[in-house]
Structure formats: structure tokens, C-alpha cells
Motif scaffolding. Structure first.
Motif, mmCIF file in Angstrom:
data_model
loop_
_atom_site.group_PDB
_atom_site.id
_atom_site.type_symbol
_atom_site.label_atom_id
_atom_site.label_comp_id
_atom_site.label_asym_id
_atom_site.label_seq_id
_atom_site.Cartn_x
_atom_site.Cartn_y
_atom_site.Cartn_z
ATOM 1 N N TRP A 36 0.856 -1.181 0.000
ATOM 2 C CA TRP A 36 0.000 0.000 0.000
ATOM 3 C C TRP A 36 0.900 1.241 0.000
ATOM 4 O O TRP A 36 1.899 1.299 0.726
ATOM 5 N N PHE A 37 0.485 2.198 -0.820
ATOM 6 C CA PHE A 37 1.142 3.497 -0.889
ATOM 7 C C PHE A 37 0.075 4.569 -0.708
ATOM 8 O O PHE A 37 -1.129 4.289 -0.820
ATOM 9 N N ARG A 38 0.512 5.786 -0.485
ATOM 10 C CA ARG A 38 -0.437 6.892 -0.425
ATOM 11 C C ARG A 38 0.214 8.134 -1.011
ATOM 12 O O ARG A 38 1.439 8.272 -1.023
ATOM 13 N N GLN A 39 -0.659 9.023 -1.473
ATOM 14 C CA GLN A 39 -0.178 10.271 -2.046
ATOM 15 C C GLN A 39 -1.104 11.400 -1.638
ATOM 16 O O GLN A 39 -2.291 11.388 -1.999
ATOM 17 N N ALA A 40 -0.562 12.344 -0.900
ATOM 18 C CA ALA A 40 -1.302 13.528 -0.493
ATOM 19 C C ALA A 40 -1.096 14.616 -1.539
ATOM 20 O O ALA A 40 -0.110 14.596 -2.283
ATOM 21 N N PRO A 41 -2.002 15.575 -1.615
ATOM 22 C CA PRO A 41 -1.867 16.648 -2.599
ATOM 23 C C PRO A 41 -0.529 17.372 -2.471
ATOM 24 O O PRO A 41 -0.133 17.766 -1.374
ATOM 25 N N GLY A 42 0.148 17.515 -3.594
ATOM 26 C CA GLY A 42 1.409 18.226 -3.612
ATOM 27 C C GLY A 42 2.591 17.465 -3.057
ATOM 28 O O GLY A 42 3.688 18.018 -2.938
ATOM 29 N N LYS A 43 2.383 16.198 -2.734
ATOM 30 C CA LYS A 43 3.466 15.397 -2.160
ATOM 31 C C LYS A 43 3.738 14.185 -3.042
ATOM 32 O O LYS A 43 2.905 13.769 -3.846
ATOM 33 N N VAL A 44 4.915 13.601 -2.841
ATOM 34 C CA VAL A 44 5.254 12.409 -3.596
ATOM 35 C C VAL A 44 4.519 11.205 -3.003
ATOM 36 O O VAL A 44 4.115 11.212 -1.839
ATOM 37 N N ARG A 45 4.373 10.182 -3.822
ATOM 38 C CA ARG A 45 3.754 8.954 -3.352
ATOM 39 C C ARG A 45 4.685 8.289 -2.349
ATOM 40 O O ARG A 45 5.884 8.175 -2.597
ATOM 41 N N GLU A 46 4.138 7.850 -1.227
ATOM 42 C CA GLU A 46 4.973 7.264 -0.195
ATOM 43 C C GLU A 46 4.497 5.875 0.207
ATOM 44 O O GLU A 46 3.314 5.565 0.165
ATOM 45 N N PHE A 47 5.466 5.070 0.582
ATOM 46 C CA PHE A 47 5.212 3.700 0.999
ATOM 47 C C PHE A 47 4.520 3.681 2.355
ATOM 48 O O PHE A 47 4.921 4.392 3.272
ATOM 49 N N VAL A 48 3.491 2.833 2.469
ATOM 50 C CA VAL A 48 2.777 2.659 3.734
ATOM 51 C C VAL A 48 3.154 1.325 4.372
ATOM 52 O O VAL A 48 3.481 1.264 5.558
ATOM 53 N N GLY A 49 3.110 0.257 3.587
ATOM 54 C CA GLY A 49 3.433 -1.056 4.121
ATOM 55 C C GLY A 49 3.282 -2.123 3.064
ATOM 56 O O GLY A 49 2.799 -1.859 1.967
ATOM 57 N N ARG A 50 3.699 -3.330 3.399
ATOM 58 C CA ARG A 50 3.600 -4.440 2.454
ATOM 59 C C ARG A 50 3.380 -5.749 3.194
ATOM 60 O O ARG A 50 3.651 -5.861 4.386
ATOM 61 N N SER A 51 2.897 -6.736 2.430
ATOM 62 C CA SER A 51 2.657 -8.075 2.950
ATOM 63 C C SER A 51 3.388 -9.085 2.094
ATOM 64 O O SER A 51 3.440 -8.955 0.875
ATOM 65 N N SER A 52 3.907 -10.121 2.725
ATOM 66 C CA SER A 52 4.527 -11.211 1.989
ATOM 67 C C SER A 52 3.468 -11.979 1.212
ATOM 68 O O SER A 52 2.269 -11.725 1.344
ATOM 69 N N TRP A 53 3.914 -12.945 0.406
ATOM 70 C CA TRP A 53 2.981 -13.713 -0.416
ATOM 71 C C TRP A 53 1.904 -14.397 0.440
ATOM 72 O O TRP A 53 0.740 -14.423 0.070
ATOM 73 N N SER A 54 2.325 -14.938 1.552
ATOM 74 C CA SER A 54 1.375 -15.683 2.379
ATOM 75 C C SER A 54 0.670 -14.802 3.392
ATOM 76 O O SER A 54 -0.324 -15.219 3.982
ATOM 77 N N GLY A 55 1.192 -13.610 3.606
ATOM 78 C CA GLY A 55 0.611 -12.719 4.601
ATOM 79 C C GLY A 55 1.180 -12.876 5.990
ATOM 80 O O GLY A 55 0.782 -12.165 6.910
ATOM 81 N N ASP A 56 2.155 -13.781 6.142
ATOM 82 C CA ASP A 56 2.687 -14.013 7.487
ATOM 83 C C ASP A 56 3.759 -13.013 7.879
ATOM 84 O O ASP A 56 4.150 -12.950 9.043
ATOM 85 N N TYR A 60 6.072 -2.084 7.784
ATOM 86 C CA TYR A 60 5.359 -0.821 7.745
ATOM 87 C C TYR A 60 6.315 0.359 7.800
ATOM 88 O O TYR A 60 7.392 0.300 8.404
ATOM 89 N N ALA A 61 5.853 1.456 7.219
ATOM 90 C CA ALA A 61 6.557 2.714 7.409
ATOM 91 C C ALA A 61 6.406 3.134 8.870
ATOM 92 O O ALA A 61 5.401 2.826 9.516
ATOM 93 N N ASP A 62 7.400 3.849 9.362
ATOM 94 C CA ASP A 62 7.390 4.221 10.779
ATOM 95 C C ASP A 62 6.145 5.014 11.159
ATOM 96 O O ASP A 62 5.626 4.866 12.268
ATOM 97 N N PHE A 63 5.661 5.836 10.247
ATOM 98 C CA PHE A 63 4.567 6.731 10.613
ATOM 99 C C PHE A 63 3.228 6.015 10.770
ATOM 100 O O PHE A 63 2.254 6.620 11.218
ATOM 101 N N VAL A 64 3.142 4.738 10.403
ATOM 102 C CA VAL A 64 1.889 4.003 10.589
ATOM 103 C C VAL A 64 2.017 2.814 11.536
ATOM 104 O O VAL A 64 1.011 2.159 11.830
ATOM 105 N N LYS A 65 3.204 2.556 12.012
ATOM 106 C CA LYS A 65 3.388 1.413 12.904
ATOM 107 C C LYS A 65 2.506 1.536 14.136
ATOM 108 O O LYS A 65 2.435 2.573 14.768
ATOM 109 N N GLY A 66 1.822 0.445 14.437
ATOM 110 C CA GLY A 66 0.933 0.421 15.585
ATOM 111 C C GLY A 66 -0.459 0.939 15.297
ATOM 112 O O GLY A 66 -1.362 0.785 16.117
#
Length: 122
Positions: A36-56, A60-66
Motif C-alpha cells: 500500500w502506498f499513499r499520495q497527499a496533494p502536492g506530495k510524492v507517493r509514499e510507501f505505507v506497508g507491504r505483505s509477503s505472499w502468504s501474509g505471514d 510498515y513505514a514508521d509513521f503508521v506502525k501500531g
């Protein structure tokens, strides 16, 4: 080839929650890293987090951890982004992406959804 369609965005008050879904076409969904990525107006697209193939395994990016959790259901060809304790600065268009390799940069992912707007009011 994978086609991705996000849903679940909307308007929520600060402190609230949303769950985004990313529905994928094709029979090879389980072979892709989902991010998952996100892009706010006027900002570059930034990484939010990812999951492995199995999901195990997730990362996450630091700003969304927890606060955010990524999951996937390979039987349903769907990935999810559960967002809790939302803040106004989380306002952005959220994109899901699929790729063959682990990465945190947008160019590392081959397939993208159209995006879904998340707006967090203060």
C-alpha cells in the motif's frame, strides 16, 4: 497480468478507523507481494506497508506502525489495509500495488489500482 481495484475509502473523523480493500483479478495473486502506498496533494507517493505472499510477514513505514495493519486473503484474491487512530495527516489517495519482489519504492511494483480517497477531518 494483475488488475487491482481499491475500495473502502471515505471521510472519517480523527481517531476513527477505515478498512481499505484491494481486489485482484487473476489466478496468481498469491505469488505477489502486496503493498500500500499513499499520495497527499502536492506530495510524492509514499510507501505505507507491504505483505509477503502468504501474509505471514508484514512491514510498515514508521509513521503508521501500531496504527495500520495489512492483511490478505489469498482465497478471495483480496488485500486489506486496516487503519486505526487516523490523523488528519493521513489524508491522501491510497493505492494498492502488486510486485514480484520485496520493496519500498513505487517503481518496484508492477501493478497498481486506481486509488481510493481517504479524508480525515480534525
Amino acid at each position: 497480468q494483475v488488475q487491482l481495484v481499491e475500495s473502502g475509502g471515505g471521510l472519517v473523523q480523527a481517531g476513527g478507523s477505515l478498512r481499505l480493500s484491494c481486489a485482484a483479478s487473476g489466478r496468481t495473486f498469491s505469488t505477489y507481494i502486496m503493498a500500500w502506498f499513499r499520495q497527499a496533494p502536492g506530495k510524492v507517493r509514499e510507501f505505507v506497508g507491504r505483505s509477503s505472499w502468504s501474509g505471514d510477514r508484514t512491514y510498515y513505514a514508521d509513521f503508521v506502525k501500531g496504527r495500520f495493519t495489512i492483511s490478505r486473503d489469498n482465497a478471495k484474491n483480496t488485500a486489506y489495509l486496516q487503519m486505526n487512530s487516523l490523523k488528519p495527516e493521513d489524508t491522501a489517495v491510497y493505492y494498492c500495488a502488486a510486485g514480484q519482489y520485496v520493496g519500498t519504492y513505487s517503481y518496484e511494483y508492477n501493478y497498481w489500482g486506481q486509488g481510493t480517497q481517504v479524508t480525515v477531518s480534525s
